[in-house]
Design a protein around this motif. Structure first.
Motif, mmCIF file in Angstrom:
data_model
loop_
_atom_site.group_PDB
_atom_site.id
_atom_site.type_symbol
_atom_site.label_atom_id
_atom_site.label_comp_id
_atom_site.label_asym_id
_atom_site.label_seq_id
_atom_site.Cartn_x
_atom_site.Cartn_y
_atom_site.Cartn_z
ATOM 1 N N PHE A 1 7.536 4.066 6.435
ATOM 2 C CA PHE A 1 6.828 4.887 7.045
ATOM 3 C C PHE A 1 6.133 4.090 8.147
ATOM 4 C CE2 PHE A 1 7.819 7.342 3.478
ATOM 5 C CZ PHE A 1 7.891 8.580 3.880
ATOM 6 N N HIS A 2 5.529 3.081 7.861
ATOM 7 C CA HIS A 2 4.830 2.209 9.014
ATOM 8 C C HIS A 2 4.649 0.830 8.224
ATOM 9 C CE1 HIS A 2 1.816 0.635 11.785
ATOM 10 N NE2 HIS A 2 2.252 1.578 12.415
ATOM 11 N N GLN A 3 4.918 -0.276 9.152
ATOM 12 C CA GLN A 3 5.126 -1.680 8.604
ATOM 13 C C GLN A 3 3.747 -1.936 8.096
ATOM 14 O OE1 GLN A 3 6.285 -4.002 11.985
ATOM 15 N NE2 GLN A 3 4.177 -3.458 13.019
ATOM 16 N N SER A 4 2.546 -1.362 8.580
ATOM 17 C CA SER A 4 1.300 -1.938 8.024
ATOM 18 C C SER A 4 1.062 -1.657 6.507
ATOM 19 C CB SER A 4 0.346 -1.016 8.812
ATOM 20 O OG SER A 4 0.188 0.404 8.586
ATOM 21 N N MET A 5 1.925 -0.679 6.003
ATOM 22 C CA MET A 5 2.003 -0.581 4.534
ATOM 23 C C MET A 5 2.178 -1.645 3.663
ATOM 24 S SD MET A 5 0.612 2.427 4.865
ATOM 25 C CE MET A 5 0.516 3.248 3.224
ATOM 26 N N GLY A 6 2.480 -2.799 4.082
ATOM 27 C CA GLY A 6 2.659 -3.809 3.058
ATOM 28 C C GLY A 6 3.031 -5.372 3.833
ATOM 29 N N GLU A 7 2.684 -6.460 3.113
ATOM 30 C CA GLU A 7 3.014 -7.501 3.791
ATOM 31 C C GLU A 7 4.288 -7.964 3.697
ATOM 32 O OE1 GLU A 7 4.217 -10.340 1.944
ATOM 33 O OE2 GLU A 7 4.398 -9.611 -0.056
ATOM 34 N N ALA A 8 4.960 -8.888 4.808
ATOM 35 C CA ALA A 8 6.298 -8.870 5.165
ATOM 36 C C ALA A 8 7.006 -9.267 3.959
ATOM 37 C CB ALA A 8 6.453 -9.783 6.668
ATOM 38 N N ARG A 9 6.849 -10.298 3.229
ATOM 39 C CA ARG A 9 7.872 -10.888 2.063
ATOM 40 C C ARG A 9 8.238 -10.062 1.034
ATOM 41 N NH1 ARG A 9 4.274 -15.874 0.473
ATOM 42 N NH2 ARG A 9 2.826 -14.163 0.702
ATOM 43 N N VAL B 1 0.843 -1.142 -0.109
ATOM 44 C CA VAL B 1 -0.031 0.004 0.125
ATOM 45 C C VAL B 1 0.733 1.249 -0.047
ATOM 46 C CG1 VAL B 1 -1.730 1.360 1.259
ATOM 47 C CG2 VAL B 1 -1.858 -1.192 1.226
ATOM 48 N N THR B 2 0.388 2.289 -0.812
ATOM 49 C CA THR B 2 1.130 3.499 -0.789
ATOM 50 C C THR B 2 0.042 4.608 -0.750
ATOM 51 O OG1 THR B 2 2.873 4.855 -1.893
ATOM 52 C CG2 THR B 2 1.556 3.397 -3.190
ATOM 53 N N ASP B 3 0.543 5.752 0.098
ATOM 54 C CA ASP B 3 -0.126 6.929 -0.458
ATOM 55 C C ASP B 3 0.101 7.768 -1.617
ATOM 56 O OD1 ASP B 3 -1.095 6.590 2.443
ATOM 57 O OD2 ASP B 3 0.504 8.170 3.338
ATOM 58 N N LEU B 4 -0.323 8.352 -2.178
ATOM 59 C CA LEU B 4 -0.221 9.245 -3.274
ATOM 60 C C LEU B 4 0.701 10.187 -2.842
ATOM 61 C CD1 LEU B 4 -3.811 9.619 -5.151
ATOM 62 C CD2 LEU B 4 -2.188 7.881 -5.230
#
Length: 478
Positions: A338-346, A52-55
């Motif tokens: 920016f935050h680990q919630s922005m993507g899955e770990a692998r 996930v990314t912000d614009l």
């Protein structure tokens, strides 16, 4: 029924205005018309192959007390402190950004630093002796004054030309004034040698971020508006405004399937590009000089070129800066940093920003061409190899950055004078005021529009436009 207010655009400015209006007076009839299929404007997110990314990363840092208090109340328990880590690629290697004199000396050599210092002192002396110097007119003149010709030639000028796609001598000095970074060579030296710290920061060392990205903030704003009775109608694009008897406005909007709908307003708040608002008003009150000024306002467009990699992290930094012309992109960022919630770990993802003028060669490039050229730059700088790329996405953003050329203030003064003739229409926000500002500034300008309506329901616009000079002085603290 209370005062009827129609807001054009559901970005953070429009949402903040609606939130503040209904918070202060729940009897108001507030409707937001948004042309996209979800609210947020530039404060939205993309999902690319599990990442996930912000614009553009929407970190939260503000010097505005009203916005700080509002954000703490709205999402305070979801804000997490992040320590900034940024780097710049310069002459074949990485340095910390904002750059420090000691690191520049290590990277470029003491001779280059000495030349930069002598260049700065010589430029200062020449300016003091000159009787013809007319002041800081352009980005180039202001930044040469702050850093000296040598450091400007090496670093600052190339990056400005790359981002804005114009010679820096044709850019207004306001670009330098609002986009605060290192502050100036003398300030950098004071920090290095005298250990002095300015009371006002020129670059953030840490900031807040919301788990899941900026759409979490947008969702909270939307919930607050709708809980208080406001309506957010998506897929509605305002096409024309008609002045009705009694002073109200008829807003004609095109619906998601091509149908038309009519909304009646006592007051209109517009956060759409000011040129689009003028296109609806000029048929009602023609003015050739304003029409010409409208046509001369320009925005820089922005492409986001996303690369998902088959490794957990692409880089250890949040922001990466690329001033040299051998890379197509001028900035990159990794959302998971920016935050680990922005993507899955692998896997990890790096997002590259490419700016251009509408209709330019870059604008006409295909997604495949953009990906190929950006990947060449990633490989050259050692960030990512082609065999590590799992998937890609190109996202194009219109009207991203207002372009401040040397005449932009004169055009805007003419436009604000014209808009004052419509006392029940307020143009606000980044695009509505043609201001290059951050998210917190847009929220604040939404608040101010709401407060002017509360004070003067029938004619809030003149008092609001009296604040434009203050809005123009907002700093972007990188």
């Amino acid at each position: 029924m209370g005062l009827r207010i129609v807001i054009l655009g559901a970005g953070v400015c429009g949402l903040a205005a609606a939130h503040r209006l209904l918070q202060n007076d729940p009897s108001l009839d507030v409707t937001i018309l948004e042309s996209e299929d979800r609210p947020g404007g530039l404060a939205r997110s993309l999902t690319v192959d599990g990442q996930v990314t912000d614009l553009g990363p929407h970190r939260i840092f503000t010097e505005l007390p009203d916005v700080q208090a509002f954000l703490e109340d709205l999402v305070g328990d979801e804000l997490e402190t992040v320590r900034r880590r940024s780097k710049m690629w310069l002459q074949g290697g990485w340095i910390e950004y904002p750059p420090k004199p000691a690191e520049i000396a290590r990277h470029l050599g003491i001779g280059e630093v000495a030349r930069a210092g002598l260049s700065y002192l010589g430029h200062k002396a020449a300016r003091m002796a000159s009787t013809s110097f007319r002041g800081e007119e352009s980005f180039e003149s202001l930044m040469k004054e702050a850093f000296g010709p040598e450091l400007y030639r090496l670093l600052i000028g190339p990056y400005a030309r790359k981002v804005w796609k114009l010679p820096p001598s044709e850019l207004h000095a306001d670009i330098a004034r609002i986009r605060v970074s290192a502050g100036g060579l003398d300030q950098m030296v004071r920090k290095l040698l005298l250990r002095q710290e300015d009371k006002r920061p020129t670059a953030v060392k840490q900031f807040y971020y919301i788990a899941g990205g900026v759409e979490r903030l947008v969702g909270k704003l939307r919930e607050g508006v709708e809980a208080r009775g406001g309506r957010i109608l998506l897929g509605r694009t305002a096409r024309s405004l008609i002045r009705k008897d009694g002073g109200s406005w008829q807003v004609n909007a095109e619906g998601p399937r091509g149908g038309n709908a009519i909304y009646t307003a006592d007051v209109v708040i517009s956060t759409v590009p000011v040129g689009d608002l003028l296109a609806m008003l000029l048929p009602l009150r023609p003015d050739p000089r304003v029409e010409r000024a409208r046509g001369e306002l320009r925005f820089i467009e922005n492409f986001l070129v996303c690369f998902v990699a088959n490794r957990p992290r692409v880089t250890d930094a949040q922001w990466l800066y690329f001033p040299e012309k051998d890379t197509l992109f001028n900035r990159g960022y990794e959302p998971k940093n920016f935050h680990q919630s922005m993507g899955e770990a692998r896997s990890g993802m790096i997002v590259l920003e490419v700016t251009c003028h509408p209709g330019s060669k870059i604008w006409r490039a295909t997604d495949r061409q953009l990906v190929r050229r950006c990947l060449q730059g990633l490989e050259r700088t050692g960030i990512l190899r082609p065999d590590e790329v799992r998937s890609t996405l190109v996202h194009r953003i219109r009207n991203t950055y207002p372009l401040y050329d040397l005449e932009y203030r004169d055009r805007l003064a003419r436009i604000w004078s014209y808009l004052r003739e419509f006392p029940s229409i307020i143009s606000t926000g980044r695009q509505g005021l043609f201001l290059h500002n951050n998210m917190d500034h847009s929220i604040h300008m939404g608040f101010r529009a709401a407060e002017r309506i509360a004070e003067r329901p029938s004619s809030p616009a003149p008092a609001f436009y009296n604040e434009i000079s203050r809005f123009q002085s907002f700093r972007i603290v990188d």
